[in-house]
Each structure stands twice: as structure tokens, then as C-alpha cells.
Write a protein that holds these residues in place. Structure first.
Motif, PDB file in Angstrom:
ATOM      1  N   LEU A  43     -15.048 -32.112  83.775  1.00  0.00           N
ATOM      2  CA  LEU A  43     -13.632 -32.454  83.862  1.00  0.00           C
ATOM      3  C   LEU A  43     -12.999 -32.583  82.482  1.00  0.00           C
ATOM      4  CD1 LEU A  43     -13.774 -35.048  86.774  1.00  0.00           C
ATOM      5  CD2 LEU A  43     -12.962 -32.674  86.882  1.00  0.00           C
ATOM      6  N   LYS A  44     -13.762 -33.051  81.515  1.00  0.00           N
ATOM      7  CA  LYS A  44     -13.240 -33.251  80.154  1.00  0.00           C
ATOM      8  C   LYS A  44     -13.188 -31.950  79.358  1.00  0.00           C
ATOM      9  CE  LYS A  44     -14.166 -35.725  75.882  1.00  0.00           C
ATOM     10  NZ  LYS A  44     -15.187 -36.416  75.114  1.00  0.00           N
ATOM     11  N   ASN A  45     -14.271 -31.173  79.405  1.00  0.00           N
ATOM     12  CA  ASN A  45     -14.405 -29.988  78.545  1.00  0.00           C
ATOM     13  C   ASN A  45     -14.290 -28.660  79.281  1.00  0.00           C
ATOM     14  OD1 ASN A  45     -15.007 -31.713  76.359  1.00  0.00           O
ATOM     15  ND2 ASN A  45     -17.155 -31.755  76.942  1.00  0.00           N
ATOM     16  N   GLY A  46     -14.376 -28.686  80.602  1.00  0.00           N
ATOM     17  CA  GLY A  46     -14.361 -27.449  81.370  1.00  0.00           C
ATOM     18  C   GLY A  46     -15.752 -26.895  81.615  1.00  0.00           C
ATOM     19  N   LYS A  91     -11.816 -21.375  87.256  1.00  0.00           N
ATOM     20  CA  LYS A  91     -12.081 -20.385  86.201  1.00  0.00           C
ATOM     21  C   LYS A  91     -12.835 -20.982  85.015  1.00  0.00           C
ATOM     22  CE  LYS A  91      -8.406 -17.490  87.691  1.00  0.00           C
ATOM     23  NZ  LYS A  91      -7.546 -16.418  87.396  1.00  0.00           N
ATOM     24  N   ASN A  92     -13.328 -22.201  85.163  1.00  0.00           N
ATOM     25  CA  ASN A  92     -14.065 -22.844  84.076  1.00  0.00           C
ATOM     26  C   ASN A  92     -15.369 -22.136  83.729  1.00  0.00           C
ATOM     27  OD1 ASN A  92     -12.133 -24.780  83.635  1.00  0.00           O
ATOM     28  ND2 ASN A  92     -13.249 -26.432  84.628  1.00  0.00           N
ATOM     29  N   TYR A  93     -15.837 -21.263  84.602  1.00  0.00           N
ATOM     30  CA  TYR A  93     -17.057 -20.500  84.294  1.00  0.00           C
ATOM     31  C   TYR A  93     -16.883 -19.738  82.984  1.00  0.00           C
ATOM     32  CZ  TYR A  93     -14.645 -16.225  85.687  1.00  0.00           C
ATOM     33  OH  TYR A  93     -13.768 -15.180  85.752  1.00  0.00           O
ATOM     34  N   ARG A  94     -15.652 -19.404  82.638  1.00  0.00           N
ATOM     35  CA  ARG A  94     -15.378 -18.622  81.422  1.00  0.00           C
ATOM     36  C   ARG A  94     -15.843 -19.329  80.148  1.00  0.00           C
ATOM     37  NH1 ARG A  94      -9.278 -16.401  82.768  1.00  0.00           N
ATOM     38  NH2 ARG A  94      -9.916 -15.005  84.446  1.00  0.00           N
ATOM     39  N   TYR A  95     -15.892 -20.656  80.173  1.00  0.00           N
ATOM     40  CA  TYR A  95     -16.342 -21.397  78.992  1.00  0.00           C
ATOM     41  C   TYR A  95     -17.801 -21.112  78.658  1.00  0.00           C
ATOM     42  CZ  TYR A  95     -12.067 -24.160  79.203  1.00  0.00           C
ATOM     43  OH  TYR A  95     -10.756 -24.566  79.215  1.00  0.00           O
ATOM     44  N   LEU A  96     -18.562 -20.663  79.638  1.00  0.00           N
ATOM     45  CA  LEU A  96     -19.993 -20.420  79.409  1.00  0.00           C
ATOM     46  C   LEU A  96     -20.344 -18.939  79.304  1.00  0.00           C
ATOM     47  CD1 LEU A  96     -21.644 -23.103  81.707  1.00  0.00           C
ATOM     48  CD2 LEU A  96     -20.948 -23.262  79.310  1.00  0.00           C
ATOM     49  N   TYR A  97     -19.351 -18.088  79.365  1.00  0.00           N
ATOM     50  CA  TYR A  97     -19.627 -16.659  79.231  1.00  0.00           C
ATOM     51  C   TYR A  97     -19.660 -16.326  77.741  1.00  0.00           C
ATOM     52  CZ  TYR A  97     -19.436 -11.633  79.781  1.00  0.00           C
ATOM     53  OH  TYR A  97     -19.732 -10.300  79.722  1.00  0.00           O
ATOM     54  N   ASN A  98     -20.808 -15.802  77.286  1.00  0.00           N
ATOM     55  CA  ASN A  98     -20.974 -15.452  75.884  1.00  0.00           C
ATOM     56  C   ASN A  98     -20.671 -13.957  75.728  1.00  0.00           C
ATOM     57  OD1 ASN A  98     -21.888 -14.757  73.321  1.00  0.00           O
ATOM     58  ND2 ASN A  98     -23.590 -16.215  73.388  1.00  0.00           N
ATOM     59  N   PRO A  99     -19.548 -13.603  75.112  1.00  0.00           N
ATOM     60  CA  PRO A  99     -19.185 -12.189  74.997  1.00  0.00           C
ATOM     61  C   PRO A  99     -20.177 -11.376  74.157  1.00  0.00           C
ATOM     62  CG  PRO A  99     -17.656 -13.571  73.764  1.00  0.00           C
ATOM     63  CD  PRO A  99     -18.570 -14.490  74.501  1.00  0.00           C
ATOM     64  N   LYS A 100     -20.896 -12.047  73.290  1.00  0.00           N
ATOM     65  CA  LYS A 100     -21.871 -11.339  72.458  1.00  0.00           C
ATOM     66  C   LYS A 100     -23.056 -10.838  73.284  1.00  0.00           C
ATOM     67  CE  LYS A 100     -22.607 -12.608  68.178  1.00  0.00           C
ATOM     68  NZ  LYS A 100     -23.024 -13.380  67.004  1.00  0.00           N
ATOM     69  N   THR A 101     -23.550 -11.679  74.184  1.00  0.00           N
ATOM     70  CA  THR A 101     -24.702 -11.291  75.016  1.00  0.00           C
ATOM     71  C   THR A 101     -24.268 -10.742  76.374  1.00  0.00           C
ATOM     72  OG1 THR A 101     -24.897 -13.488  76.010  1.00  0.00           O
ATOM     73  CG2 THR A 101     -26.143 -13.090  73.968  1.00  0.00           C
ATOM     74  N   LYS A 102     -22.990 -10.956  76.722  1.00  0.00           N
ATOM     75  CA  LYS A 102     -22.430 -10.575  78.023  1.00  0.00           C
ATOM     76  C   LYS A 102     -23.150 -11.270  79.179  1.00  0.00           C
ATOM     77  CE  LYS A 102     -20.611  -6.065  76.579  1.00  0.00           C
ATOM     78  NZ  LYS A 102     -19.824  -6.580  75.566  1.00  0.00           N
ATOM     79  N   LEU A 103     -23.609 -12.487  78.915  1.00  0.00           N
ATOM     80  CA  LEU A 103     -24.296 -13.307  79.907  1.00  0.00           C
ATOM     81  C   LEU A 103     -23.786 -14.742  79.803  1.00  0.00           C
ATOM     82  CD1 LEU A 103     -27.927 -12.028  79.265  1.00  0.00           C
ATOM     83  CD2 LEU A 103     -26.515 -11.480  81.252  1.00  0.00           C
ATOM     84  N   PHE A 104     -24.072 -15.538  80.814  1.00  0.00           N
ATOM     85  CA  PHE A 104     -23.748 -16.956  80.729  1.00  0.00           C
ATOM     86  C   PHE A 104     -24.743 -17.641  79.826  1.00  0.00           C
ATOM     87  CE2 PHE A 104     -21.699 -16.046  84.858  1.00  0.00           C
ATOM     88  CZ  PHE A 104     -20.418 -16.425  84.490  1.00  0.00           C
TER      89      PHE A 104
END
Length: 140
Positions: A43-46, A91-104
């Protein structure tokens, strides 16, 4: 209370209970068990902080999906503000998507990436790609 009125009342009551459950914040952020473990960080950080709560990626993705499902109920009951708030959180899942590895990937409380294989339960970063059923287009 008769049929339809009782059903509508029950639906609003159930929605109210669901929203309280997904908004519960213990005074001590370390507390929380079962479904509420890590919820305060979410809730605080997403996202659920990996250095504060086990299974952080799994919990974040599950909280986001729960938010989506409860949002659908809020929409059906005409609770627009609740619907919009919950859809934003879905849509908070986006905070854990690493664009460099293309994985969570898990994040620590300070926002830094945690270990590549940290934060998962009964799966790994590849299998968790399929845990964003509420926003497939957004994930693509």
C-alpha cells in the motif's frame, strides 16, 4: 428484508469487507500474516519489499490481481472511486518488472533490485510472467 434489497445490501457489505481487507495496515510494518503479510509495504510503495517480507514478488502479484477482482465488484455496484483506486493498484505489478531482464524481480524497501531469484513461491521469475491476468496487454 426481501430478495433483491437483501441481495444488494449483502453485495455492498461484502464489498466493504473486501476493501477493508485489502487496505489493512498493521501499526508495525513487520507484522501481518497470511493474506496481510507485506500488505503495508504494498500500500505504501506499490510492491511488497523483499528485504522485509518473504515471497515478495508472489505477494505483490497476488495483491494486484485481488485488487482487480474487487474493482470489478465495485464497478458493478457503482462505486466509481473504489473502482478507480483498485484499478490503479491492479497495475502495481509494473513496479517489479525489470526491463533489463524482461522478467519480474523483487525490490527491497529502498527500491533497489533484490536477488534475481528472490521473492517467488513455488515458481521462478519466468513462470510468474503468467500471473498478470488482469492486464495482459499492459504486460506485453
Amino acid at each position: 428484508m426481501g430478495g433483491r434489497l437483501q441481495s444488494e445490501f449483502s453485495s455492498f457489505l461484502l464489498l466493504s469487507i473486501y476493501i477493508k481487507l485489502v487496505s489493512f495496515q498493521p501499526v508495525n510494518l513487520q507484522l501481518g500474516c497470511g493474506i496481510t503479510s507485506g500488505l503495508s509495504y504494498y500500500l505504501k510503495n506499490g510492491y511488497v519489499a523483499d528485504d522485509r517480507t518473504n515471497e515478495s514478488v508472489a505477494r505483490t502479484l497476488e495483491f494486484a490481481l485481488s485488487d482487480y477482482c474487487i474493482a470489478q465488484m465495485a464497478k458493478a455496484l457503482g462505486k466509481t472511486t473504489d473502482y478507480e483506486d483498485l484499478m490503479r493498484r491492479a497495475k502495481n505489478y509494473r513496479y517489479l518488472y525489470n526491463p533489463k531482464t524482461k522478467l519480474f524481480q523483487a525490490r527491497n524497501a529502498d527500491g533497489c533490485w533484490a536477488g534475481e531469484h528472490s521473492g517467488f513461491t513455488e515458481g521462478a521469475n519466468w513462470t510468474y510472467q503468467f500471473c498478470v491476468m488482469q492486464d495482459v496487454q499492459g504486460l506485453i
